[in-house]
Scaffold this motif. Structure first.
Motif, PDB file in Angstrom:
ATOM      1  N   LEU A 240       1.009  -1.128   0.152  1.00 27.35           N
ATOM      2  CA  LEU A 240      -0.191  -0.615   0.420  1.00 27.35           C
ATOM      3  C   LEU A 240       1.026   1.014   0.092  1.00 27.35           C
ATOM      4  N   GLY A 241       0.429   2.453  -0.482  1.00 30.33           N
ATOM      5  CA  GLY A 241       0.885   3.613  -0.688  1.00 30.33           C
ATOM      6  C   GLY A 241       1.091   4.804  -2.167  1.00 30.33           C
ATOM      7  N   GLN A 242       1.046   5.492  -1.842  1.00 26.33           N
ATOM      8  CA  GLN A 242       0.931   6.803  -2.688  1.00 26.33           C
ATOM      9  C   GLN A 242       1.185   6.329  -4.380  1.00 26.33           C
ATOM     10  N   SER A 243       0.874   6.960  -4.906  1.00 24.38           N
ATOM     11  CA  SER A 243       1.968   6.723  -6.839  1.00 24.38           C
ATOM     12  C   SER A 243       2.631   7.812  -6.130  1.00 24.38           C
ATOM     13  N   GLY A 244       3.235   6.175  -7.118  1.00 25.37           N
ATOM     14  CA  GLY A 244       5.112   7.050  -7.233  1.00 25.37           C
ATOM     15  C   GLY A 244       6.090   6.933  -5.578  1.00 25.37           C
ATOM     16  N   CYS A 245       5.008   5.451  -5.127  1.00 26.98           N
ATOM     17  CA  CYS A 245       6.529   5.589  -4.317  1.00 26.98           C
ATOM     18  C   CYS A 245       6.871   4.301  -4.326  1.00 26.98           C
ATOM     19  N   GLY A 246       7.030   4.189  -5.431  1.00 26.87           N
ATOM     20  CA  GLY A 246       7.307   2.358  -5.595  1.00 26.87           C
ATOM     21  C   GLY A 246       6.894   1.034  -5.045  1.00 26.87           C
ATOM     22  N   LYS A 247       5.886   1.363  -5.276  1.00 25.79           N
ATOM     23  CA  LYS A 247       5.194  -0.665  -4.961  1.00 25.79           C
ATOM     24  C   LYS A 247       5.312  -1.785  -6.208  1.00 25.79           C
ATOM     25  N   THR A 248       4.803  -0.636  -6.990  1.00 25.91           N
ATOM     26  CA  THR A 248       4.885  -1.296  -8.809  1.00 25.91           C
ATOM     27  C   THR A 248       6.490  -1.506  -8.715  1.00 25.91           C
ATOM     28  N   THR A 249       6.818  -0.934  -9.103  1.00 22.18           N
ATOM     29  CA  THR A 249       8.726  -1.725  -9.211  1.00 22.18           C
ATOM     30  C   THR A 249       8.727  -2.605  -8.056  1.00 22.18           C
ATOM     31  N   LEU A 250       8.249  -2.646  -7.046  1.00 25.43           N
ATOM     32  CA  LEU A 250       8.635  -3.648  -6.621  1.00 25.43           C
ATOM     33  C   LEU A 250       7.937  -4.580  -6.426  1.00 25.43           C
ATOM     34  N   LEU A 251       7.062  -4.680  -6.943  1.00 20.30           N
ATOM     35  CA  LEU A 251       5.758  -5.504  -7.641  1.00 20.30           C
ATOM     36  C   LEU A 251       6.606  -6.396  -8.974  1.00 20.30           C
ATOM     37  N   LYS A 252       6.983  -5.896 -10.058  1.00 21.31           N
ATOM     38  CA  LYS A 252       7.888  -5.801 -11.010  1.00 21.31           C
ATOM     39  C   LYS A 252       9.049  -6.156 -11.083  1.00 21.31           C
ATOM     40  N   MET A 253       9.892  -6.203  -9.745  1.00 24.95           N
ATOM     41  CA  MET A 253      11.052  -7.331  -9.449  1.00 24.95           C
ATOM     42  C   MET A 253      10.883  -8.343  -8.801  1.00 24.95           C
ATOM     43  N   LEU A 254       9.903  -7.853  -8.385  1.00 28.99           N
ATOM     44  CA  LEU A 254       9.462 -10.250  -7.895  1.00 28.99           C
ATOM     45  C   LEU A 254       9.119 -10.803  -9.211  1.00 28.99           C
TER      46      LEU A 254
END
Length: 322
Positions: free
Chosen positions: A33-47
């Motif tokens: 969970l986090g605001q837009s641009g916090c890095g959550k999707t980047t973390l998901l794509k690294m997984l």
């Protein structure tokens, strides 16, 4: 499956999209969970293997999936992961059946695909739509096709990237329940990226809260709501009343109009009332701060009011950070 991230980070030139993270994920349904641009999707794509980390390691159980130092980077299709995207990612020229079957190519013999696809479509209640094209379906039905395609490959882990944000409020609530039931029925784990606090609180076994590329708190929804680690988390998860300049806080549901056990009195003036369907949120100016509490009816603007605060529900952020 136990997922371990050791010093995982991502830089784009001088921009630090995800700061070095050490994290262990064991629960069945986890929300980032986090605001837009916090890095959550980047973390998901690294997984998922869709974005290569700048440094660090990722392990699934005892198997190294990625290691910068050891030069290991297992391909996405070898990680036993499925991903459900925000835009569904369906091929418009293919039928529902063909879209679901697409991910099975090269993994399952052609003779076995039909049974697998029909089973996946049954799980998402779309078996009657198999010959239709995505453009002939509603948004909710398209999301179910994307989910069927994900579960058809029998993944150990399903990643959801803002998967419900394109749906209206009623469909979102319905799909939350369906996703939880389906993930549980196939025995998979799920990591669900969202900026929606309600979504995260209602779906998660545990939550990972991110801010500006960093993991700022992990824990169960109850732990994060009642004992936020810092002012960002306190404000981002639910409504907050500050007792001492963002050093102590109390949630609106623990502020009352009548004395309870172990309560203290504060006086204030009503500034406004807003209707939320099942209750009103009353905004009160007290000691130079704007507080909130809940009631079943509105209060007149400008009215003087007495508030009783439950002392045992005041949370000290200084204590939490220590």
């Amino acid at each position: 499956m136990i997922i371990r991230l050791k010093g995982i980070e991502k830089k784009y030139g001088n921009i630090q999209a995800v700061k070095p993270i050490d994290l262990t994920i064991e629960d069945t349904f986890v929300t980032i969970l986090g605001q837009s641009g916090c890095g959550k999707t980047t973390l998901l794509k690294m997984l998922a293997g869709l974005t290569e980390p700048t440094s660090g390691e990722i392990l699934f159980d005892d198997k190294t999936i990625f290691s910068k130092s050891k030069k290991i980077n297992v391909k996405p299709n070898k990680r036993q992961i499925a991903m459900v995207f925000q835009d569904f990612g369906l091929w418009p020229h293919m039928t529902v059946f063909e879209n679901v079957a697409f991910g099975l190519r090269g993994k399952v013999p052609k003779s076995e695909r039909a049974d697998i696809v029909h089973d996946a479509l049954l799980k998402v209640k779309l078996d009657a739509k198999a010959v239709m094209k995505p453009g002939e379906l509603s948004g909710g039905q398209q999301q179910r096709v994307a989910l069927a395609r994900a579960i058809a490959i029998n993944p150990k882990l399903i990643l959801f990237d803002e998967a419900l944000s394109a749906l209206d409020a009623i469909l979102r609530e319905q799909m939350r329940e369906e996703i939880l039931a389906i993930v549980q029925s196939i025995g998979a784990q799920a990591i669900f990226v969202t900026h929606d606090q309600t979504e995260a609180m209602t779906m998660s076994d545990s939550m990972i809260v991110m801010d500006t590329g960093d993991v700022v708190q992990t824990g169960s929804p109850e732990e994060i709501y009642h004992t936020p680690a810092n002012p960002f988390v306190a404000n981002f998860i639910g409504k907050t009343n500050w007792v001492e300049d963002k050093e102590k806080m109390i949630r609106p549901e623990n502020v009352h109009l009548y004395p309870h056990t172990n309560t203290t009195l504060r006086s204030g003036v009503v500034k406004k009332s807003t209707y939320e369907g099942d209750r009103y949120v009353i905004f009160v100016e007290t000691n130079g701060q704007l507080w909130k509490f809940y009631d079943h009816h509105p209060h007149e603007q400008g009215a003087k009011i007495k508030l009783y605060v439950e002392e045992n529900h005041i949370h000290s952020l200084r204590k939490q950070e220590a």
